[in-house]
Write an enzyme that holds these catalytic residues in place. Sequence first.
Site, short mmCIF file in Angstrom:
data_model
loop_
_atom_site.label_atom_id
_atom_site.label_comp_id
_atom_site.label_asym_id
_atom_site.label_seq_id
_atom_site.Cartn_x
_atom_site.Cartn_y
_atom_site.Cartn_z
N ARG A 1 0.86 -1.19 0.00
CA ARG A 1 0.00 0.00 0.00
C ARG A 1 0.90 1.23 0.00
O ARG A 1 1.47 1.61 1.01
CB ARG A 1 -0.91 -0.01 1.24
CG ARG A 1 -1.61 1.32 1.47
CD ARG A 1 -2.66 1.28 2.55
NE ARG A 1 -2.19 0.86 3.86
CZ ARG A 1 -1.54 1.64 4.73
NH1 ARG A 1 -1.21 2.88 4.41
NH2 ARG A 1 -1.20 1.17 5.91
N HIS B 1 -3.72 4.38 4.66
CA HIS B 1 -4.76 3.38 4.86
C HIS B 1 -6.10 3.91 4.37
O HIS B 1 -6.84 3.23 3.66
CB HIS B 1 -4.84 3.01 6.35
CG HIS B 1 -5.92 2.04 6.68
ND1 HIS B 1 -5.86 0.72 6.32
CD2 HIS B 1 -7.09 2.20 7.33
CE1 HIS B 1 -6.95 0.10 6.73
NE2 HIS B 1 -7.71 0.98 7.35
N TYR C 1 4.35 6.43 10.80
CA TYR C 1 4.75 5.09 11.21
C TYR C 1 5.55 4.34 10.14
O TYR C 1 6.07 3.26 10.41
CB TYR C 1 3.51 4.24 11.57
CG TYR C 1 2.45 4.16 10.49
CD1 TYR C 1 2.57 3.28 9.41
CD2 TYR C 1 1.30 4.97 10.53
CE1 TYR C 1 1.61 3.21 8.42
CE2 TYR C 1 0.33 4.90 9.55
CZ TYR C 1 0.48 4.02 8.50
OH TYR C 1 -0.47 3.94 7.51
#
Length: 380
Positions: A267, A271, A280
Site C-alpha cells: 500500500r 490506509h 509510522y
Amino acid sequence: MNFSSDARSGPVVESSPEFVQLITPEGERISNPELDPWVADVTDAQLTAWYEDMVVVRRIDTEATALQRQGELGLWPPLLGQEAAQVGSSRATRDDDFIFPSYRENAVAYVRGVPFADIVRVWRGNAQSGWDPYKHQLAAPNIIIGAQTLHAVGWGVGAKYDGVDSVAVTYFGDGATSEGDVNEAMVFAASFQAPVVFFCQNNHWAISEPVGLQAVQSIADRAPGFGIPSLRVDGNDVLAVVAATRLALDRARRGDGPTFIEAVTYRMGPHTTADDPTRYRDKAELEAWKLRDPILRLQRLLDSLGLLTPELEARTQAKADEVAAELRAGCINMPDPEPLTVFDNVYATPNATLEKERDQYAAYLSSFDSSNTTSNGGRS
C-alpha cells in the site's frame, strides 16, 4: 517454489519465503512451469487491456483522493500500488462468480462494470451500498474487517448445493487474517469443500501495524493448517496474479474446494485519507517499493514486446482522463438521498418494527415543515 498434490485438494504450494513471479520488476518475462499453462492463452491485446485497466484505476484513485481533500467525499480508501492484484484477480473471474470485497477493492468494482459515480457513492454518504450487488455479482463494500469471508463461504456452499460451478471470491488484507471471522470462514470452507477463493492482499500494513508483528511466517502458510491449499504470489505481477487466480478458480469449479492466495503487494498511500503513513512508515521502505510498481512493471514488459506505442499511451491516458471527469461530475452532481430511503433494503422483506420506525421518523421530519417553523417563531 515447489508444488505438491494430493487426491483431495490437487496442486498445493509448499511453504516458501519467496513468491511466484512471472514478470520481474524490470519487466522481464520469466518462466514458471506450474503457472505458465494458466496464462498460455494470454494475448498481446489482453496485456494492453490490463495495462489500460491499471492506469485508469490509478486515475480513479487519485481523482477520488482529490475529491475527498476538496470536501466532496467523507473518506476514501486508496489502493495505490495494489492495481495488479485487483485487476489480475478480477479479470480471471467469470460473470457468474460472486465477489465479496472489503472496502479497498475499487479496481474490482471498475472491472465488474460498476458505474463510476457508484464507486464513490457510499464514501459521499449518499447510500448504504454504492451499487446493486446482484447486477454486478459484487457485494457491497464491507467495513467490518473479515466479515465478508463468512458471506463468501455461505454463498459458495449454496452454489455447491445448487449444482452450479460458480465460485465465490473474497478479498481481505493481511490484518484481517488475525480476525476470528477469517479463520472461522476457512474452517467452514474446508469442512464443506466450498468453492471459494480466499484472496489476501498482503500490503504490509494493517493501518499502522506492520505485517511482521502478526505474521512470523508467510500468511499463506496458515491456510494448509485448515486443510486449504495455498499459493504465495507476487501481487505486483498482473500475469502471475491472473495465473494463480485461474488455478484456484479451476480447482473450485472441479469440486476440489477452497484455495488461499496471498498476493504480496504494498500500500503506497495511506490506509484511508484520514491516515498519515509518515507517522509510522519509513520513507526508504516506500521508495524501495516504488521500484516494484505494478504499472511500471507491465509497461516495461509491453515495451520489450514492442507493444508500448505512442498510440497506446495516448489512448490509455485519454481513457483515464475521461473516466476521471465522469467520476468527478457524477460525484459533485449526485443528488442527496431522500431521508426516508434510509429504511430501504434494510431487510429482504418488510416487517412491522421497521415500518413503525419509518412512520415515527416521517412524523418527526414533518414537524419541520414551513407551517410548524412559522408557528414556532422560525425555530427548527
